[in-house]
Design an enzyme around this catalytic site. Structure first.
Site, mmCIF file in Angstrom:
data_model
loop_
_atom_site.group_PDB
_atom_site.id
_atom_site.type_symbol
_atom_site.label_atom_id
_atom_site.label_comp_id
_atom_site.label_asym_id
_atom_site.label_seq_id
_atom_site.Cartn_x
_atom_site.Cartn_y
_atom_site.Cartn_z
ATOM 1 N N CYS A 50 14.006 -7.800 18.070
ATOM 2 C CA CYS A 50 15.383 -8.131 18.460
ATOM 3 C C CYS A 50 16.400 -7.849 17.357
ATOM 4 O O CYS A 50 17.571 -8.173 17.501
ATOM 5 C CB CYS A 50 15.473 -9.601 18.880
ATOM 6 S SG CYS A 50 15.233 -10.765 17.513
ATOM 7 N N ASP A 75 14.446 -3.619 -5.251
ATOM 8 C CA ASP A 75 14.088 -4.867 -5.924
ATOM 9 C C ASP A 75 15.250 -5.832 -6.156
ATOM 10 O O ASP A 75 15.040 -6.966 -6.612
ATOM 11 C CB ASP A 75 13.395 -4.570 -7.272
ATOM 12 C CG ASP A 75 14.234 -3.654 -8.183
ATOM 13 O OD1 ASP A 75 15.485 -3.715 -8.126
ATOM 14 O OD2 ASP A 75 13.627 -2.882 -8.954
ATOM 15 N N HIS A 124 17.755 2.755 -0.131
ATOM 16 C CA HIS A 124 16.491 2.543 0.585
ATOM 17 C C HIS A 124 16.332 1.099 1.054
ATOM 18 O O HIS A 124 15.220 0.646 1.309
ATOM 19 C CB HIS A 124 15.305 2.947 -0.303
ATOM 20 C CG HIS A 124 15.203 4.425 -0.502
ATOM 21 N ND1 HIS A 124 14.613 5.006 -1.595
ATOM 22 C CD2 HIS A 124 15.624 5.455 0.278
ATOM 23 C CE1 HIS A 124 14.682 6.328 -1.484
ATOM 24 N NE2 HIS A 124 15.292 6.619 -0.366
ATOM 25 N N ALA A 129 14.196 3.418 -20.459
ATOM 26 C CA ALA A 129 15.517 3.045 -19.952
ATOM 27 C C ALA A 129 16.158 1.937 -20.789
ATOM 28 O O ALA A 129 17.356 1.997 -21.099
ATOM 29 C CB ALA A 129 15.398 2.609 -18.496
ATOM 30 N N GLY A 166 15.981 7.018 -14.596
ATOM 31 C CA GLY A 166 14.635 6.691 -14.130
ATOM 32 C C GLY A 166 14.283 7.163 -12.744
ATOM 33 O O GLY A 166 13.632 6.432 -11.994
ATOM 34 N N GLN A 219 17.991 3.757 -5.557
ATOM 35 C CA GLN A 219 16.871 3.979 -4.628
ATOM 36 C C GLN A 219 15.982 2.740 -4.640
ATOM 37 O O GLN A 219 15.047 2.650 -3.863
ATOM 38 C CB GLN A 219 16.044 5.177 -5.086
ATOM 39 C CG GLN A 219 16.818 6.476 -5.114
ATOM 40 C CD GLN A 219 16.019 7.554 -5.832
ATOM 41 O OE1 GLN A 219 15.171 8.210 -5.253
ATOM 42 N NE2 GLN A 219 16.294 7.733 -7.092
ATOM 43 N N ASN A 220 16.230 1.838 -5.557
ATOM 44 C CA ASN A 220 15.335 0.692 -5.718
ATOM 45 C C ASN A 220 15.583 -0.363 -4.645
ATOM 46 O O ASN A 220 16.686 -0.506 -4.131
ATOM 47 C CB ASN A 220 15.482 0.093 -7.120
ATOM 48 C CG ASN A 220 14.992 1.058 -8.172
ATOM 49 O OD1 ASN A 220 14.324 2.029 -7.849
ATOM 50 N ND2 ASN A 220 15.332 0.805 -9.423
ATOM 51 N N SER A 227 12.483 10.431 -10.558
ATOM 52 C CA SER A 227 11.736 11.695 -10.659
ATOM 53 C C SER A 227 12.441 12.817 -9.914
ATOM 54 O O SER A 227 12.193 13.989 -10.165
ATOM 55 C CB SER A 227 10.329 11.511 -10.064
ATOM 56 O OG SER A 227 10.429 11.208 -8.681
HETATM 57 P P1 NAD Z 1 9.441 7.699 -9.060
HETATM 58 O O1 NAD Z 1 8.427 6.614 -8.958
HETATM 59 O O2 NAD Z 1 9.232 8.916 -8.242
HETATM 60 O O3 NAD Z 1 9.542 8.164 -10.584
HETATM 61 C C1 NAD Z 1 9.792 7.269 -11.615
HETATM 62 C C2 NAD Z 1 10.603 7.976 -12.681
HETATM 63 O O4 NAD Z 1 10.930 7.038 -13.691
HETATM 64 C C3 NAD Z 1 9.861 9.116 -13.367
HETATM 65 O O5 NAD Z 1 10.731 10.216 -13.509
HETATM 66 C C4 NAD Z 1 9.474 8.535 -14.729
HETATM 67 O O6 NAD Z 1 9.416 9.512 -15.750
HETATM 68 C C5 NAD Z 1 10.599 7.552 -14.962
HETATM 69 N N1 NAD Z 1 10.245 6.413 -15.805
HETATM 70 C C6 NAD Z 1 9.105 5.680 -15.793
HETATM 71 N N2 NAD Z 1 9.190 4.667 -16.671
HETATM 72 C C7 NAD Z 1 10.418 4.756 -17.247
HETATM 73 C C8 NAD Z 1 11.098 3.987 -18.226
HETATM 74 N N3 NAD Z 1 10.550 2.905 -18.787
HETATM 75 N N4 NAD Z 1 12.339 4.370 -18.570
HETATM 76 C C9 NAD Z 1 12.911 5.468 -18.019
HETATM 77 N N5 NAD Z 1 12.327 6.224 -17.083
HETATM 78 C C10 NAD Z 1 11.083 5.870 -16.701
HETATM 79 O O7 NAD Z 1 10.848 7.043 -8.822
HETATM 80 P P2 NAD Z 1 12.060 7.416 -7.860
HETATM 81 O O8 NAD Z 1 12.590 8.757 -8.191
HETATM 82 O O9 NAD Z 1 12.950 6.241 -7.855
HETATM 83 O O10 NAD Z 1 11.442 7.545 -6.395
HETATM 84 C C11 NAD Z 1 10.520 6.630 -5.905
HETATM 85 C C12 NAD Z 1 10.925 5.797 -4.717
HETATM 86 O O11 NAD Z 1 10.203 4.639 -4.967
HETATM 87 C C13 NAD Z 1 12.326 5.351 -4.601
HETATM 88 O O12 NAD Z 1 12.780 5.829 -3.427
HETATM 89 C C14 NAD Z 1 12.254 3.819 -4.516
HETATM 90 O O13 NAD Z 1 12.718 3.359 -3.272
HETATM 91 C C15 NAD Z 1 10.817 3.460 -4.533
HETATM 92 N N6 NAD Z 1 10.361 2.457 -5.487
HETATM 93 C C16 NAD Z 1 11.193 1.456 -5.872
HETATM 94 C C17 NAD Z 1 10.761 0.523 -6.777
HETATM 95 C C18 NAD Z 1 11.708 -0.596 -7.159
HETATM 96 O O14 NAD Z 1 12.511 -1.032 -6.324
HETATM 97 N N7 NAD Z 1 11.682 -1.056 -8.405
HETATM 98 C C19 NAD Z 1 9.474 0.606 -7.318
HETATM 99 C C20 NAD Z 1 8.632 1.641 -6.892
HETATM 100 C C21 NAD Z 1 9.094 2.572 -5.977
#
Ligand code: NAD
Length: 265
Positions: free
Chosen positions: A127, A101, A116, A230, A185, A98-99, A187
């Protein structure tokens, strides 16, 4: 628990990983929810497509501050590197993330579905021309298309936008055919991505979850819960899988970085 998880992975025919913002927290990128989450400081509506089109300059200023300013310096951490090592050792088929980055590719994973989208590409809303980030000057906001003058948008899914193809159908297909899904990682609160572990489970997969806290998945689909950061959990899992230190290293240009250098950014 780690030995049990490693045994399940070793016996599996096809393992997929499903990752969320939590895997990149220790690379210095804040998540949306939880401690230090972006929604504790910002209104989620700024990531809505209607708001972006209506107020592109303000949206871009925030996107730049939150995501782009630290992006070039963000490095894969031990958790990303363990996934890359697992792929190298044929213990992992694919990463569904989902990231936005780009850190899985930077770590060395080759088969990555970016559910995403990615910050590394910008797309013209006029365009549809795509630009690599390296070709766009973000010191003038909002950035504009050199061909038609249209507004450039990060090639990521803002709220209200559809999931891009083929990442959408490929991710669900991988979930259907995996016999193990390693969820790290997430939610489990973002639709429709959060359905993926349920689809995998419904097709018979064993779900191994790594998270600092319990998630929407923990009591519904998770078979083995590895609670912790993580980087620490994935390092331990890597050891249980007998991955070596050199498996978990990454070559960047002329310097090799190991998971140890990224564990405590
Ligand atoms: P979320 O932000 O909803 O939840 C983060 C989850 O990670 C939580 O369950 C939390 O307990 C856990 N967490 C936090 N720190 C941690 C660690 N050090 N080790 C292990 N687990 C840890 O995340 P989501 O479910 O990915 O949904 C959020 C949306 O946010 C995604 O769709 C994504 O596109 C976007 N997003 C992406 C980034 C990125 O690309 N790095 C950053 C912020 C948000």
């Amino acid at each position: 628990m780690y030995k049990k998880a490693a045994k399940i992975i070793r016996k599996a025919k096809r393992v997929a990983a499903f990752t969320g913002a939590g895997i990149s927290v220790e690379s210095g990128i804040p998540p949306f929810r939880g401690e230090g989450g972006l929604w504790t400081q910002y209104d989620p509506n700024f990531l809505e497509i209607g708001h972006f089109k209506h107020s592109p300059k303000a949206s871009w200023e925030l996107l730049k501050k939150i995501f782009y300013d630290g992006l070039a310096d963000a490095q894969p951490n031990a958790a990303h590197l363990t996934l890359a090592a697992m792929e190298k050792r044929h213990l992992l088929e694919t990463v569904i993330t989902q990231n936005i980055d780009g850190l899985h590719r930077k770590a060395g994973n080759r088969k990555v579905y970016e559910f995403h989208g990615t910050l590394k590409t910008l797309i013209c809303l006029g365009c549809s021309k795509e630009y690599p980030l390296s070709e766009v000057d973000l010191s003038f906001l909002p950035p504009e298309c050199r061909l038609c003058g249209g507004l450039l948008k990060p090639d990521v899914v803002l709220f209200g936008e559809p999931i891009p193809e083929p990442a959408n159908s490929q991710s669900f297909f991988e979930a259907e055919i995996a016999d193990v899904l390693l969820v790290i990682g997430s939610s489990g609160e973002v639709m429709p991505a959060c359905i993926i572990p349920f689809v995998a489970k419904g097709h018979g997969a064993t779900v191994i979850e790594v998270n600092l806290n319990e998630s929407q998945f923990t009591h519904q689909v998770t078979d083995v819960f590895l609670q912790g950061k993580a980087t620490e959990a994935m390092t331990e899992l890597g050891e249980a899988l007998a991955l070596t230190r050199s498996d978990r290293s990454r070559t960047t240009g002329n310097k090799t970085s190991t998971e140890e250098q990224h564990e405590h950014p």
